[in-house]
Design a protein around this motif. Structure first.
Motif, short mmCIF file in Angstrom:
data_model
loop_
_atom_site.label_atom_id
_atom_site.label_comp_id
_atom_site.label_asym_id
_atom_site.label_seq_id
_atom_site.Cartn_x
_atom_site.Cartn_y
_atom_site.Cartn_z
N ASP A 221 0.85 -1.19 0.00
CA ASP A 221 0.00 0.00 0.00
C ASP A 221 0.89 1.25 0.00
OD1 ASP A 221 -1.69 2.13 0.64
OD2 ASP A 221 -3.02 0.85 1.82
N PRO A 222 0.66 2.19 -0.91
CA PRO A 222 1.47 3.41 -0.91
C PRO A 222 1.48 4.14 0.42
CG PRO A 222 0.16 3.27 -2.92
CD PRO A 222 -0.30 2.16 -2.02
N ALA A 223 0.36 4.04 1.17
CA ALA A 223 0.32 4.69 2.48
C ALA A 223 1.28 4.01 3.45
CB ALA A 223 -1.10 4.65 3.03
N VAL A 224 1.42 2.68 3.32
CA VAL A 224 2.35 1.95 4.18
C VAL A 224 3.79 2.36 3.86
CG1 VAL A 224 3.27 -0.34 4.70
CG2 VAL A 224 0.80 0.00 4.50
N ILE A 225 4.09 2.48 2.56
CA ILE A 225 5.43 2.90 2.17
C ILE A 225 5.72 4.31 2.66
CG2 ILE A 225 6.95 3.35 0.20
CD1 ILE A 225 5.43 1.20 -1.34
N ALA A 226 4.72 5.17 2.57
CA ALA A 226 4.91 6.56 2.96
C ALA A 226 5.23 6.70 4.44
CB ALA A 226 3.66 7.37 2.62
N THR A 227 4.68 5.82 5.29
CA THR A 227 4.91 5.92 6.73
C THR A 227 6.09 5.08 7.20
OG1 THR A 227 3.32 4.14 7.15
CG2 THR A 227 2.47 6.40 7.16
N ALA A 228 6.76 4.36 6.27
CA ALA A 228 7.88 3.51 6.67
C ALA A 228 9.09 4.36 7.05
CB ALA A 228 8.24 2.56 5.52
N ASP A 229 9.85 3.86 8.01
CA ASP A 229 11.06 4.56 8.45
C ASP A 229 12.29 4.11 7.67
OD1 ASP A 229 9.77 5.98 10.64
OD2 ASP A 229 9.59 4.00 11.57
N GLY A 230 12.20 2.98 6.96
CA GLY A 230 13.34 2.49 6.21
C GLY A 230 12.92 1.42 5.23
N VAL A 231 13.81 1.10 4.29
CA VAL A 231 13.52 0.15 3.22
C VAL A 231 14.68 -0.84 3.12
CG1 VAL A 231 13.07 -0.14 0.76
CG2 VAL A 231 12.21 1.89 1.95
N ILE A 232 14.36 -2.13 2.91
CA ILE A 232 15.37 -3.15 2.66
C ILE A 232 15.03 -3.83 1.34
CG2 ILE A 232 16.36 -5.35 3.42
CD1 ILE A 232 15.81 -4.51 6.29
N PHE A 233 15.99 -3.82 0.42
CA PHE A 233 15.86 -4.57 -0.82
C PHE A 233 16.79 -5.77 -0.72
CE2 PHE A 233 15.08 -0.22 -2.83
CZ PHE A 233 13.71 -0.38 -2.84
#
Length: 736
Positions: free
Chosen positions: A284-296
């Protein structure tokens, strides 16, 4: 899972001494059950997948797997080795081996079940129970989920892995955090349900972690020192992740499970998007927007990567997500604490090269990738058009290029008409070469907006006889123009029509002007000069060119240097009436490219004792690959012994290229190996040139390997660390 594995597909005393032998032993059980129709074809698909990335995991697990047209239904086979088999895992051999076979068109439901197994492998109790099982029926039931693992606590704690390490694939998420094991283990039951709809990401519940647990896993540092329960008023740290692997069956979901378990242990909210074979559901774009960090954690490009731009990001291979998830979480928290974020997404969402590569790559690396992007899309047109034209000549004779259009004259019963038909279809395919080259160079630079000006520029290059060089220039100019336009700050009201109207209009006009008025004529003159020079090559000059092309074809066996030589040759014949010199160059390039794999096949046949069992098996396949002009067939040998194999291959390739030019052999087809020999000018001398290079390379390899002084230790192991096959060498027919 009940239909995927039975007791007949379980081998608790797997005696194989290499990953190839293990795959064969398990695959034979699949064949016996009617799950695999062609043993050798299936094993070739398994080997091709293994060549992309080793399938060994920390914790003593090997998961060779592939999709294959030779598989009738999704199938699992399991083997347990007492001595361990090297599958390329950092921590050593694997004793638990799962062979996963998925049909080429496996549906989402079956792939979901396979992903469920992959997630179970992250559960230490599950892997410990497999090691303790004493009969095949119980083992199959465990894998199907019909038996619950009841491993002793000591076994579940990571199988004795060293302090400070993650507890391998069986306990990667738990690390050394013993108090969190119950929570992590309990989550596995839920993971089976989650895997039933694995494409829908689910948030891991926030789990309070005791303060004494912080830092006991590897690389946790201070970033994991604060538990979620230390301040009930403060929300947990939130991370979104994407996992993907080349096949999208196993590693993708194992990395997701490992990250989710590690997130629970660290008190972090972790949501994972698995981009697997069964497709994926976007976070969900809203979930991504509120995330503090990203792991690929990925080994193939992340799809729609721009969604995550502007956030603290850790970008690693998929195995890192499996083996050291705690470190990755700590790293992304540290980046967030420092305010270190990835670059914002460009208006186009990033070019194909940027999405597939490292943001720190230099301009030279990107330029090579842009050019290879165009070449990779052009080569299929070269192969199809060239082979059709060659077949047209073979059927209709050398005057077929003067035949009238089949639209006006075509007789079903005349072979000349069929030859003319094939020739004219091939000629149409060839007309796309330069536009496709230019269009996809621009695409590699600027994504889809670069296609229109790239194709327009390429078509102009074709019209003004600027040829291959004109296509290169047009593609680079088109991509650069579009990238420049995209940097202009456009009012919001106009952004909707930019990719459809404004960018194609402006970029095509600029590229067309430059190609027609400014640089087109000089490039056309350069192209004509190059063609005239090639036509003038005779005697020693032609032989030297053949030797140089042979060296290039054998230097990196399908790599960039090989592709430069091949592209140079195919560009010369990519016209309806190529010159005699261009066809000689094509013949020399194909002849040299056949040498390395054929030479390795010959060497393994003549002096088998100088090679490992695996290399001798690869040698059998190299006969076919070399005969088909697939230079990559020699890569396994070059990777194992580059200092002997590559120079030897280059010597043989140079000799073959020089002899082919000296003999005046010609070739109109851009591919095909020995299967297009009837289309080759002076075919007998051409084959002599190939044989001379093959024998030279094979002799040099045998000589250099024979001079190698082997210690008793090295004589008993192959380069991968597998047991040598020396005891059975007497069974091999060896020529002195």
């Amino acid at each position: 899972m009940s239909d995927m594995i039975t007791a007949d597909l379980v081998d608790l005393d797997l005696s194989a001494d290499s990953k190839e032998a293990a795959a064969r032993a398990l695959a034979e059980r699949m064949v016996a059950q009617g799950r695999v129709t062609d043993l050798e074809g299936f094993l070739a698909d398994v080997a091709a997948r293994e060549a992309q990335m080793p399938t060994g995991l920390d914790g003593g697990i090997g998961i060779p797997h592939c999709r294959s047209a030779h598989v009738t239904e999704p199938t699992l086979a399991f083997g347990r080795s007492a001595t361990g088999i090297d599958f390329g895992a950092p921590d050593g051999p694997a004793d638990l081996i799962f062979l996963i076979a998925a049909p080429a068109g496996a549906d989402d439901a079956h792939l979901t079940i396979l992903s469920s197994l992959a997630r179970q492998l992250m559960n230490a109790e599950f892997t410990s129970a497999l090691r303790a099982a004493d009969d095949a029926e119980t083992t199959a039931a465990l894998i199907r989920g019909e038996e619950q693992p009841t491993a002793p606590p000591a076994a579940a704690a990571g199988e004795g892995k060293g302090e400070g390490e993650d507890a391998g694939a069986g306990g990667a998420a738990q690390g050394a955090v013993s108090a969190s094991e119950d929570t992590a283990a309990a989550s596995v039951a839920a993971s089976a349900d989650a895997a039933a709809d694995h494409t829908a990401p689910t948030a891991a519940p926030s789990v309070p972690v005791q303060e004494t647990h912080a830092g006991t896993g590897t690389g946790t540092g201070t970033g994991t020192g604060t538990s979620a329960g230390s301040d009930s008023r403060q929300r947990p740290f939130r991370v979104v992740a994407v996992t993907s692997c080349p096949t999208g069956i196993a590693h993708t979901y194992m990395a997701a499970e490992s990250l989710e378990n590690a997130g629970r242990a660290a008190g972090v909210e972790m949501l994972v998007e698995t981009q697997g074979s069964a497709g994926f559901t976007r976070l969900d774009p809203a979930v991504i927007a509120t995330a503090d960090g990203v792991i690929f954690a990925h080994d193939v490009p992340v799809r729609d990567k721009d969604r995550f731009a502007g956030k603290p990001t850790v970008d690693v291979g998929v195995k890192a997500g499996i083996n050291r998830p705690t470190e990755l979480i700590a790293e992304v928290r540290e980046k967030a604490a420092r305010g270190e974020t990835s670059a914002p997404a460009p208006a186009s969402g990033g070019t194909p090269v940027e999405r597939a590569g490292d943001s720190t790559e230099g301009y030279g690396t990107k330029l090579r990738k842009w050019l290879m992007s165009g070449v990779s899309y052009m080569v299929p047109f070269v192969a199809a058009g060239g082979l059709l034209i060659a077949l047209g000549f073979a059927i209709g004779g050398w005057q077929v290029n003067k035949a009238p259009s089949v639209m006006d004259h075509f007789l079903w019963t005349q072979t000349d008409s069929w030859g003319a038909l094939l020739f004219q279809i091939g000629g149409v395919a060839f007309k796309f070469l330069v536009p496709v080259l230019a269009g996809y160079i621009a695409y590699g630079m600027a994504d889809r907006p670069g296609l229109v000006p790239g194709f327009v520029g390429g078509a102009i290059a074709l019209d003004i006889n600027a040829g291959f060089l004109g296509g290169l220039a047009a593609g680079l100019i088109a991509g650069g123009v579009v990238m420049a336009i995209q940097k202009v700050n456009i009012p919001a009201a106009l952004r909707g029509i930019m990719p459809v109207v404004v960018i194609p209009l402006i970029s095509s006009a600029i590229v067309g002007f430059l190609m027609l008025v400014v640089i087109g004529k000089p490039i056309a003159s350069a192209q004509k000069g190059l063609t005239d020079w090639l036509n003038s090559l005779t005697g020693a000059n032609a032989i030297l060119l053949g030797a140089l092309l042979g060296l290039m074809m054998c230097f990196d066996l399908g790599g960039p240097v090989n592709k430069v030589a091949y592209t140079f040759a195919t560009a010369g014949i990519a016209v309806s009436d190529p010159s005699d010199s261009a066809m000689k160059i094509m013949a020399a390039v194909m002849a040299a490219g056949m040498v390395p794999p054929l030479a390795m096949a010959l060497a393994t046949t003549v002096r088998g004792k100088l090679f490992t069992r695996t290399e001798r098996e690869n040698g059998k396949a190299a006969w076919v690959l070399g005969a088909s002009f697939i230079s990559e067939g020699a890569i396994p040998f070059a990777a194992a012994d580059p200092l002997r194999v590559i120079p030897s291959s280059m010597v043989g390739g140079a000799l073959t290229g020089a002899l082919s030019m000296a003999f005046g052999a010609t070739l109109r087809a851009p591919h095909g190996g020995i299967f297009v020999v009837p289309l080759i000018g002076n075919p007998f001398l051409y084959l002599i040139a190939v044989a001379a290079g093959v024998c030279t390379t094979a002799a040099l390899v045998i000589l250099l390997k024979g001079m190698r002084k082997q210690s008793p230790e090295t004589a008993l192991t192959d380069p991968a660390g597998n047991a040598s096959t020396a005891p059975d060498e007497t069974k091999q027919p060896v020529a002195a």
